[in-house]
Enzyme design. Structure first.
Site, mmCIF file in Angstrom:
data_model
loop_
_atom_site.group_PDB
_atom_site.id
_atom_site.type_symbol
_atom_site.label_atom_id
_atom_site.label_comp_id
_atom_site.label_asym_id
_atom_site.label_seq_id
_atom_site.Cartn_x
_atom_site.Cartn_y
_atom_site.Cartn_z
ATOM 1 C CE LYS A 55 -1.821 -4.849 3.509
ATOM 2 N NZ LYS A 55 -2.046 -6.050 2.698
ATOM 3 C CB SER A 73 -0.866 -0.036 1.262
ATOM 4 O OG SER A 73 -1.451 1.213 1.513
ATOM 5 C CE1 TYR A 123 -4.121 -2.335 5.267
ATOM 6 C CE2 TYR A 123 -3.395 -0.132 4.617
ATOM 7 C CZ TYR A 123 -3.752 -1.432 4.282
ATOM 8 O OH TYR A 123 -3.729 -1.825 2.962
HETATM 9 P P1 NAD Z 1 -11.148 -6.318 0.842
HETATM 10 O O1 NAD Z 1 -11.410 -6.162 2.281
HETATM 11 O O2 NAD Z 1 -12.284 -6.103 -0.109
HETATM 12 O O3 NAD Z 1 -10.519 -7.752 0.536
HETATM 13 C C1 NAD Z 1 -9.732 -8.458 1.455
HETATM 14 C C2 NAD Z 1 -10.272 -9.883 1.525
HETATM 15 O O4 NAD Z 1 -9.491 -10.634 2.467
HETATM 16 C C3 NAD Z 1 -11.719 -9.928 2.008
HETATM 17 O O5 NAD Z 1 -12.477 -10.754 1.146
HETATM 18 C C4 NAD Z 1 -11.615 -10.531 3.397
HETATM 19 O O6 NAD Z 1 -12.766 -11.278 3.755
HETATM 20 C C5 NAD Z 1 -10.387 -11.391 3.271
HETATM 21 N N1 NAD Z 1 -9.721 -11.682 4.546
HETATM 22 C C6 NAD Z 1 -9.446 -10.823 5.557
HETATM 23 N N2 NAD Z 1 -8.853 -11.464 6.563
HETATM 24 C C7 NAD Z 1 -8.714 -12.760 6.187
HETATM 25 C C8 NAD Z 1 -8.183 -13.938 6.808
HETATM 26 N N3 NAD Z 1 -7.643 -13.891 8.037
HETATM 27 N N4 NAD Z 1 -8.234 -15.098 6.130
HETATM 28 C C9 NAD Z 1 -8.775 -15.159 4.894
HETATM 29 N N5 NAD Z 1 -9.305 -14.096 4.260
HETATM 30 C C10 NAD Z 1 -9.271 -12.911 4.905
HETATM 31 O O7 NAD Z 1 -9.946 -5.339 0.461
HETATM 32 P P2 NAD Z 1 -9.356 -4.949 -0.960
HETATM 33 O O8 NAD Z 1 -9.624 -3.521 -1.173
HETATM 34 O O9 NAD Z 1 -9.778 -5.930 -1.970
HETATM 35 O O10 NAD Z 1 -7.803 -5.093 -0.652
HETATM 36 C C11 NAD Z 1 -7.061 -6.237 -1.043
HETATM 37 C C12 NAD Z 1 -5.641 -6.081 -0.546
HETATM 38 O O11 NAD Z 1 -5.073 -4.902 -1.094
HETATM 39 C C13 NAD Z 1 -5.490 -5.941 0.956
HETATM 40 O O12 NAD Z 1 -4.326 -6.622 1.347
HETATM 41 C C14 NAD Z 1 -5.353 -4.458 1.166
HETATM 42 O O13 NAD Z 1 -4.647 -4.177 2.345
HETATM 43 C C15 NAD Z 1 -4.554 -4.076 -0.057
HETATM 44 N N6 NAD Z 1 -4.703 -2.669 -0.475
HETATM 45 C C16 NAD Z 1 -5.954 -2.172 -0.717
HETATM 46 C C17 NAD Z 1 -6.113 -0.848 -1.107
HETATM 47 C C18 NAD Z 1 -7.469 -0.247 -1.332
HETATM 48 O O14 NAD Z 1 -7.607 0.965 -1.280
HETATM 49 N N7 NAD Z 1 -8.507 -1.024 -1.595
HETATM 50 C C19 NAD Z 1 -4.974 -0.046 -1.272
HETATM 51 C C20 NAD Z 1 -3.711 -0.592 -1.035
HETATM 52 C C21 NAD Z 1 -3.598 -1.917 -0.632
HETATM 53 C C1 WQD Z 2 -9.344 9.507 -0.100
HETATM 54 C C2 WQD Z 2 -9.464 11.002 0.158
HETATM 55 C C3 WQD Z 2 -9.996 11.585 2.428
HETATM 56 C C4 WQD Z 2 -13.985 9.851 2.529
HETATM 57 C C5 WQD Z 2 -6.632 4.695 2.227
HETATM 58 C C6 WQD Z 2 -5.463 4.015 2.861
HETATM 59 C C7 WQD Z 2 -4.501 3.580 1.794
HETATM 60 C C8 WQD Z 2 -5.176 2.754 0.760
HETATM 61 C C9 WQD Z 2 -6.315 3.497 0.180
HETATM 62 C C10 WQD Z 2 -5.190 0.504 1.662
HETATM 63 C C11 WQD Z 2 -8.816 11.421 1.471
HETATM 64 C C12 WQD Z 2 -11.098 11.986 1.489
HETATM 65 C C13 WQD Z 2 -12.720 10.264 2.137
HETATM 66 C C14 WQD Z 2 -14.990 10.845 2.735
HETATM 67 C C15 WQD Z 2 -13.389 12.543 2.133
HETATM 68 N N1 WQD Z 2 -5.763 1.566 1.314
HETATM 69 N N2 WQD Z 2 -12.436 11.581 1.951
HETATM 70 N N3 WQD Z 2 -14.643 12.160 2.531
HETATM 71 O O1 WQD Z 2 -7.228 7.645 3.001
HETATM 72 O O2 WQD Z 2 -6.279 8.123 0.691
HETATM 73 O O3 WQD Z 2 -6.171 5.867 1.589
HETATM 74 O O4 WQD Z 2 -7.209 3.854 1.247
HETATM 75 O O5 WQD Z 2 -4.037 0.223 1.594
HETATM 76 O O6 WQD Z 2 -3.528 2.818 2.401
HETATM 77 O O7 WQD Z 2 -4.816 4.904 3.729
HETATM 78 O O8 WQD Z 2 -8.352 6.749 0.913
HETATM 79 O O9 WQD Z 2 -10.609 6.696 -0.019
HETATM 80 O O10 WQD Z 2 -10.317 6.885 2.495
HETATM 81 O O11 WQD Z 2 -9.752 8.817 1.070
HETATM 82 O O12 WQD Z 2 -13.156 13.755 1.964
HETATM 83 O O13 WQD Z 2 -16.132 10.551 3.111
HETATM 84 O O14 WQD Z 2 -10.858 11.315 0.286
HETATM 85 O O15 WQD Z 2 -9.776 12.566 3.391
HETATM 86 O O16 WQD Z 2 -8.217 12.653 1.250
HETATM 87 P P1 WQD Z 2 -6.979 7.213 1.619
HETATM 88 P P2 WQD Z 2 -9.836 7.225 1.139
#
Ligand code: NAD
Ligand code: WQD
Length: 355
Positions: free
Chosen positions: A161, A133, A157
Site C-alpha cells: 500500500k 491503510s 501488505y
Molecule cells: P475485499 O477483499 O472485500 O475487496 C477487494 C476486492 O478486490 C474483492 O472483491 C476482490 O475480489 C477484488 N480484487 C482483488 N484482486 C483483484 C484483481 N487483481 N483484479 C480485480 N479485482 C480484484 O476488501 P475490502 O475490505 O473491501 O478492502 C477494499 C480496499 O480497502 C482494499 O484495497 C484494502 O486493501 C483496503 N483497506 C481495507 C481495510 C479493511 O480493514 N477492510 C482497511 C484499510 C484498507
Molecule cells: C483488530 C484487533 C487483533 C481477530 C488489519 C490490517 C489493517 C486494516 C484493518 C487493511 C487486533 C484483534 C482479531 C481475533 C482478536 N486492513 N483480534 N481476535 O489487525 O487491526 O488491522 O485490518 O488495510 O491494515 O492490519 O484488524 O480486525 O484483524 O484486528 O483479538 O480473532 O482484534 O489482535 O488487535 P487489524 P483485525
C-alpha cells in the site's frame, strides 16, 4: 459548500464486489452516479450485485469480471465507458496472506495499480480515490496518528500500500493534471443497515468483527483474544473502528474534492477513538443480546498495541466527519450476520419462496 466546478458522472469502481467496494456502489447509485465495476472475485462473489441494486433501486451500469493486471481487458472497459473518476479498491488485503505470499501481494496490489494508472493515462482519466491503510504507519506509538506520521510498514501488505502511495505521489509530481486522494482507512466495520450487504470474506475471516459475529451466531465456540498484556487500559489491543457506511460516504464526498487542487492528498479515515478488543466484545454482546465467550491468548505476531487516527484533517478539508458509533457498527454487522448466516452464497442456495 459551493458546487464543485467539476463533477464526475461515471465512476469506475475496481474491487466493487468486495466489502467496502459494494457499499461504495450503493452510495454512488444513491447519489445519482453511473457506476461501472471491475472485479475478478478473488475475495468476493457476483451475487452481491443483486443486493446492491435492490437497495439502490437502480442498476449498476456494467460489471466486468477481470483482473486489473490485464491491461487489454481493462482498456476495453475504458473504451466502452466515459469514465470520469476511479475508486480503486481492488487489492488483496490479508496481512497474514501477504507474509505467506509476498510476491502475489505485490503483484496484485502494486502491479494492479500500475496497470490501472497506465490504462487511465491512455484514456485521459486523471482522477482517482485510492484505498490506503492505517497499516502503512506500522508500530508508530500510542498517540493519535496524523498524516505526517512517517510510514514504517511492517508487513508486505502494508508495504504494498505504501508503494502504491509513492507511485501515486510520483505520478502527481510529474503530471499536474492528476488529482489523487489517498484515504488511509483505520478499521472499517459494520454493514449496510438494510442487512443485505456486509462483510462476506471467502474463507476464514481475518478481522475481528466477523469473528465476533461468528461467535454470537454460535458458529464458533469462543473468540480468541490475541493478547491481554498490551500497555493499554484493559490490556487488549486498541484500534480505531469506522463504520463502512461512513467510509464510503467519505469516498463519495471525495469526488466533490477531486477538482479542488491537483496533486496527491492523503487523509486518515477513522473516528479518532481508541476501542479495545474487549470494548468490541462488550458492544457486540449488547447489540446482539448474545453472550460472546472469549479466551485471552497470546498476541498475534505482527500486531501492534495501539493504532488510533488523528482524523481531523479530513474534517478541516471537507467539513465532513464520520457520525456512526461502535454501537451502530455492531448493530449493523449483527443484522447482516443474522440474515446471512452463511454469507451471500449461502443465501443464494436457499430455495426461493413460492410467489
Ligand atoms: P475485499 O477483499 O472485500 O475487496 C477487494 C476486492 O478486490 C474483492 O472483491 C476482490 O475480489 C477484488 N480484487 C482483488 N484482486 C483483484 C484483481 N487483481 N483484479 C480485480 N479485482 C480484484 O476488501 P475490502 O475490505 O473491501 O478492502 C477494499 C480496499 O480497502 C482494499 O484495497 C484494502 O486493501 C483496503 N483497506 C481495507 C481495510 C479493511 O480493514 N477492510 C482497511 C484499510 C484498507
Ligand atoms: C483488530 C484487533 C487483533 C481477530 C488489519 C490490517 C489493517 C486494516 C484493518 C487493511 C487486533 C484483534 C482479531 C481475533 C482478536 N486492513 N483480534 N481476535 O489487525 O487491526 O488491522 O485490518 O488495510 O491494515 O492490519 O484488524 O480486525 O484483524 O484486528 O483479538 O480473532 O482484534 O489482535 O488487535 P487489524 P483485525
Amino acid at each position: 459548500g459551493a458546487a464543485p466546478s467539476w463533477a464526475p458522472s461515471t465512476v469506475l469502481v475496481t474491487g466493487g464486489a468486495g466489502f467496502i467496494g459494494s457499499h461504495a456502489c450503493v452510495e454512488l447509485l444513491d447519489h445519482g452516479y453511473e457506476v461501472i465495476v471491475v472485479d475478478d472475485y478473488a475475495n468476493s462473489t457476483p451475487h452481491v450485485f443483486a443486493r446492491v441494486e435492490r437497495i439502490a433501486g437502480r442498476f449498476v451500469g456494467a460489471v466486468y469480471e477481470l483482473d486489473i493486471r490485464d491491461r487489454r481487458a481493462l482498456s476495453a472497459v475504458f473504451d466502452r465507458h466515459p469514465v470520469d473518476a476511479v475508486m480503486h479498491f481492488a487489492a488483496l488485503k490479508s496481512v497474514s496472506g501477504s507474509v505467506e505470499s509476498p510476491v502475489e501481494y505485490y503483484d496484485t496490489n502494486v502491479g494492479g495499480t500500475t496497470s490501472l494508472l497506465r490504462t487511465m493515462h491512455e484514456h485521459g482519466v486523471h482522477r482517482l480515490v485510492f484505498s490506503s491503510s492505517c497499516s502503512v504507519y506500522g508500530d508508530a506509538g500510542a498517540g493519535p496518528l496524523d498524516e505526517s506520521t512517517p510510514a514504517h510498514p511492517t508487513n508486505p501488505y502494508a508495504a504494498s500500500k505504501r508503494a502504491c502511495e509513492q507511485i501515486l505521489a510520483d505520478v502527481c509530481c510529474r503530471r499536474p493534471e492528476y488529482t489523487v486522494l489517498c484515504l488511509r482507512y483505520f478499521n472499517p466495520a459494520g454493514a449496510h443497515p438494510s442487512g443485505l450487504l456486509g462483510e462476506d470474506p471467502q474463507g476464514a475471516p481475518d478481522n475481528l468483527m466477523p469473528h465476533v459475529a461468528q461467535v454470537a451466531l454460535g458458529h464458533s465456540k469462543r473468540l480468541q483474544v490475541f493478547g491481554g498484556d498490551y500497555p493499554t487500559p484493559d490490556g487488549t489491543a486498541v484500534r480505531d473502528y469506522i463504520h463502512v457506511m461512513d467510509t464510503v460516504e467519505a469516498h463519495r464526498i471525495a469526488l466533490d474534492h477531486l477538482a479542488d487542487a491537483p496533486g496527491m492528498h492523503v487523509f486518515n479515515l477513522g473516528l479518532g477513538q481508541g476501542i479495545s478488543v474487549l470494548d468490541v466484545v462488550a458492544a457486540f454482546s449488547e447489540a446482539s443480546a448474545k453472550p460472546i465467550p472469549y479466551e485471552v491468548g497470546p498476541r498475534r505476531p505482527g500486531d501492534v498495541a495501539t493504532l488510533v487516527a488523528d482524523a481531523s484533517a479530513v474534517s478541516r478539508a471537507w467539513g465532513w466527519r464520520p457520525t456512526r458509533t461502535l454501537a451502530d457498527m455492531c448493530r449493523d454487522a449483527w443484522h447482516f450476520q443474522r440474515l446471512n448466516p452463511h454469507g451471500y452464497a449461502g443465501a443464494e442456495r436457499r430455495p426461493n419462496p413460492k410467489p
